[in-house]
Design an enzyme around this catalytic site. Sequence first.
Site, PDB file in Angstrom:
ATOM      1  N   GLN A   6      33.120  14.460 -79.983  1.00  0.00           N
ATOM      2  CA  GLN A   6      32.907  15.388 -81.085  1.00  0.00           C
ATOM      3  C   GLN A   6      31.707  16.271 -80.789  1.00  0.00           C
ATOM      4  O   GLN A   6      30.582  15.770 -80.701  1.00  0.00           O
ATOM      5  CB  GLN A   6      32.669  14.555 -82.363  1.00  0.00           C
ATOM      6  CG  GLN A   6      32.213  15.331 -83.555  1.00  0.00           C
ATOM      7  CD  GLN A   6      31.598  14.391 -84.601  1.00  0.00           C
ATOM      8  OE1 GLN A   6      31.582  13.181 -84.428  1.00  0.00           O
ATOM      9  NE2 GLN A   6      31.090  14.952 -85.672  1.00  0.00           N
ATOM     10  N   GLY A   7      31.933  17.585 -80.597  1.00  0.00           N
ATOM     11  CA  GLY A   7      30.838  18.479 -80.238  1.00  0.00           C
ATOM     12  C   GLY A   7      30.305  19.246 -81.440  1.00  0.00           C
ATOM     13  O   GLY A   7      30.769  20.354 -81.733  1.00  0.00           O
ATOM     14  N   TYR A   8      29.334  18.664 -82.138  1.00  0.00           N
ATOM     15  CA  TYR A   8      28.747  19.309 -83.311  1.00  0.00           C
ATOM     16  C   TYR A   8      27.315  19.756 -83.010  1.00  0.00           C
ATOM     17  O   TYR A   8      27.030  20.948 -82.938  1.00  0.00           O
ATOM     18  CB  TYR A   8      28.751  18.352 -84.517  1.00  0.00           C
ATOM     19  CG  TYR A   8      30.083  18.221 -85.249  1.00  0.00           C
ATOM     20  CD1 TYR A   8      31.285  18.620 -84.673  1.00  0.00           C
ATOM     21  CD2 TYR A   8      30.133  17.683 -86.528  1.00  0.00           C
ATOM     22  CE1 TYR A   8      32.488  18.484 -85.345  1.00  0.00           C
ATOM     23  CE2 TYR A   8      31.338  17.546 -87.209  1.00  0.00           C
ATOM     24  CZ  TYR A   8      32.514  17.952 -86.617  1.00  0.00           C
ATOM     25  OH  TYR A   8      33.699  17.812 -87.290  1.00  0.00           O
ATOM     26  N   SER A   9      26.401  18.799 -82.832  1.00  0.00           N
ATOM     27  CA  SER A   9      24.977  19.131 -82.683  1.00  0.00           C
ATOM     28  C   SER A   9      24.710  19.964 -81.440  1.00  0.00           C
ATOM     29  O   SER A   9      25.403  19.856 -80.439  1.00  0.00           O
ATOM     30  CB  SER A   9      24.143  17.852 -82.591  1.00  0.00           C
ATOM     31  OG  SER A   9      24.223  17.129 -83.781  1.00  0.00           O
ATOM     32  N   ASN A  59      18.138  10.273 -92.941  1.00  0.00           N
ATOM     33  CA  ASN A  59      17.905   9.812 -94.313  1.00  0.00           C
ATOM     34  C   ASN A  59      17.234  10.880 -95.174  1.00  0.00           C
ATOM     35  O   ASN A  59      17.464  10.949 -96.383  1.00  0.00           O
ATOM     36  CB  ASN A  59      17.095   8.519 -94.291  1.00  0.00           C
ATOM     37  CG  ASN A  59      17.938   7.352 -93.783  1.00  0.00           C
ATOM     38  OD1 ASN A  59      19.097   7.547 -93.410  1.00  0.00           O
ATOM     39  ND2 ASN A  59      17.379   6.161 -93.791  1.00  0.00           N
ATOM     40  N   GLU A  60      16.431  11.723 -94.542  1.00  0.00           N
ATOM     41  CA  GLU A  60      15.779  12.793 -95.307  1.00  0.00           C
ATOM     42  C   GLU A  60      16.807  13.833 -95.762  1.00  0.00           C
ATOM     43  O   GLU A  60      16.738  14.341 -96.877  1.00  0.00           O
ATOM     44  CB  GLU A  60      14.686  13.458 -94.465  1.00  0.00           C
ATOM     45  CG  GLU A  60      13.430  12.619 -94.322  1.00  0.00           C
ATOM     46  CD  GLU A  60      13.634  11.346 -93.512  1.00  0.00           C
ATOM     47  OE1 GLU A  60      14.536  11.330 -92.645  1.00  0.00           O
ATOM     48  OE2 GLU A  60      12.918  10.371 -93.768  1.00  0.00           O
ATOM     49  N   GLU A 107      35.492   7.098 -96.147  1.00  0.00           N
ATOM     50  CA  GLU A 107      34.899   6.391 -95.016  1.00  0.00           C
ATOM     51  C   GLU A 107      33.374   6.421 -95.024  1.00  0.00           C
ATOM     52  O   GLU A 107      32.734   5.700 -94.275  1.00  0.00           O
ATOM     53  CB  GLU A 107      35.444   6.943 -93.698  1.00  0.00           C
ATOM     54  CG  GLU A 107      36.950   6.842 -93.685  1.00  0.00           C
ATOM     55  CD  GLU A 107      37.553   6.868 -92.297  1.00  0.00           C
ATOM     56  OE1 GLU A 107      36.921   6.356 -91.388  1.00  0.00           O
ATOM     57  OE2 GLU A 107      38.649   7.417 -92.167  1.00  0.00           O
TER      58      GLU A 107
END
Lengths: 386, 376
Positions: free
Chosen positions: A126-129, A370-371, A245
Amino acid sequence: MMATDWNALSDEDFRAAFRDLVKRRLPTELRFMRKQRPLFDEVAVWYHALAEEGWLSPVWPVKYGGMGLNPAKHMIYVEEWGRLGCPRIPDHGIGLIGPLLIEHGTEEQKATYLPKILSGEHVWCQGYSEPNSGSDLASLRTAAVRDGDHFVVSGQKIWTTLAHCANWIFALVRTSRDDKVRQKGITVLLIDMTTPGVKVRPIANLRGETDFCEVFFDNVRVPVENIVGEIDQGWNVAKSVLGHERIFLGAPTRPEIAIERLEKLARARGAFEDPAFLSRYAKHRLDLYDLGSAFERFAKVLRDGGELGADVSILKIFTTELYQRITEETIALAGEDARYFDDIEAGNDRVDAMNLFLDSRAPAIFGGSNEIQKNILSKAVLGLPG
Amino acid sequence: MPRAIFDDPDGTLAMLRDSVEALSARSPGPASLRAKRSRKGDSDPALWSAMAEAGWVGLLLPENLGGAGLGLTEQAVLSEALGRALIAEPIAASSVFASVLLRDAPSSTERDRLAAGLAAGSLRVSPAWRRPSRHSAARMLAASEDQAGIALDGELQFVDAATSATDFLVVAPTRAGGVLLSVPAASPGLTLEERAGVDGAMIGSLRFERVRAPRERVLAQAESVDALVDNAVLHARVALAAELAGIASKAVEMTISYTKDRVQFGRPIASFQAVQHRLVDMWSDAEFACAAVVNAVVRQSGSDRRAARMAVLAAKARAGDAATSVCRRAVHLHGAMGFTDEHDIGLYLKRAVALSATLGQPEALRLEFVELERAA
């Protein structure tokens, strides 16, 4: 073969069927693997066994070769998977790309790609970041420029899990710019990684493993029909994946594993006789117990046929922070043994204190740090002003 | 916003919540609390009567004893709603604890009289059973028996609604294990001392000097007394946990609303990320408290007694910590307003501290949980 109506089974029977499958088909040496993200070849036996038995794809509809499980049964599937120590398989195809194609793909795309996911012929990542687009994903810059019936893709992805054993990538690319709405102009492309111009470089992580990679695109030609959904509208495609999910990101699995190690070390070193340790241990133990109660609060929504809201991500924040607290406690209990990188003695056994301490850094970051989760909760649940 | 979520097929629970809201609109909790505090009271008689009339005081008593015949789920919902509304009456002690003792005690004329009066609001039955701690100079209570009945000597502490009481439910140690008996508030030899509680209600200590009770007032004896008290403690802890969860949830809501209204640097302070993340943490703590309360209630219907006890310990610990820490942060986010007596948020903090310290602070409850679990 008639497809089984898994949802019609009682929970007990379904659980038993999964256990039976694991007993018959999962080799002992693959159970409770230390490696978090084995490569495809390392767990191919298990992958193909699941496919043969019809258990590879729990939530895809039956007509696409899935089990069509409802969320309640899917939760049992995931629970048993963890409890029985099944190794994680490269699951981007099953968990992410398949559902997206089923929802947004053309009939032709479904017919082409879904069977190859099930057969293991296509292994997806999965190429996101990107290097400058992490939490702020919408700022991504990998460009796809139209050239006849192809796109020419140039740019770079990073933190691409298991790209070094994948042969296809599901990438978010920029096809146009809108300075007011940055989410516009992003398109989803399916890219064959054997195309000239694609280069993968694995990145070692703190645990010394290489789960994730950089992926470089240098004028990579991708057929136009590999777009999923509308051009420039890929953001909505990418966003639609999560659904029920998201509850699994908040499962208590990791802190459960960690507290088992802490208890083992504490028993071996007599720490339960120490009131100061006992007090801290009790806090962690009750955090874990109450996480179970909170998880149940959301699981019940799914069992009753409801849908989860944005509020479910409190589980993700809590479980990842608790995982860290417990592994930190284990390191503290280890004394000077915390200088060792490898496993440390706990009576006649060994405990992977450092391995888990290092591993616990990651979940608080991935899947939306988490932020970022708190930013979303502020707006979506508490209704706070921007 | 956070709430203990139970199945509510016939809408009973929603109705219960609505009636608490209606009562609090007529007679707001904070105003009642302030009035009680300034006259050094331990309960608001008008509020208590209204609660008895609504069937809440005898909620856990069976119908044949004059109660509503409802269960712990309804009690949790009621207590949570009272916590939210800051209706700071001694519901855990004078209703839940007393009801469970009376419900579980063997049938007797005295038991039936007390139960009926408690449910109707015509009697105020206050449990008195907390022995002086080992840090106290007070004399332990002792009971001696002769043919005429029981004689009591010594002291008991932490009696809620002590001045309001018409009758005390006294638990005293005897050679045979213990005795549960009722003692009229006007008994000769019985004196009461009071100290101000942090939540605005007076807390009583009872001194017994040759207080005599006839045998008819004995409700239970010997080993059964421990079991009765145990079960009453369990129920009261669930009620306290629910009330604390309600306090936590309401304090989060009040703080969200305050920080959205309060403008500094030209923006509502709720738009600042440092404030937003604090609010999310507070909200999350309140959600966990509610989930723990639901778990405690649900586990009571299972067959595993140990699991049921552990769930209650966890819920009271979680809700106590959540309510006190949420309210501390709430006071902080209200700025100087939060430190004034005029603003209600401080009353929530004080009530949270008091209830969290009642029947076990979080740390002690957690250690008890771990001990139970490790003993298995």
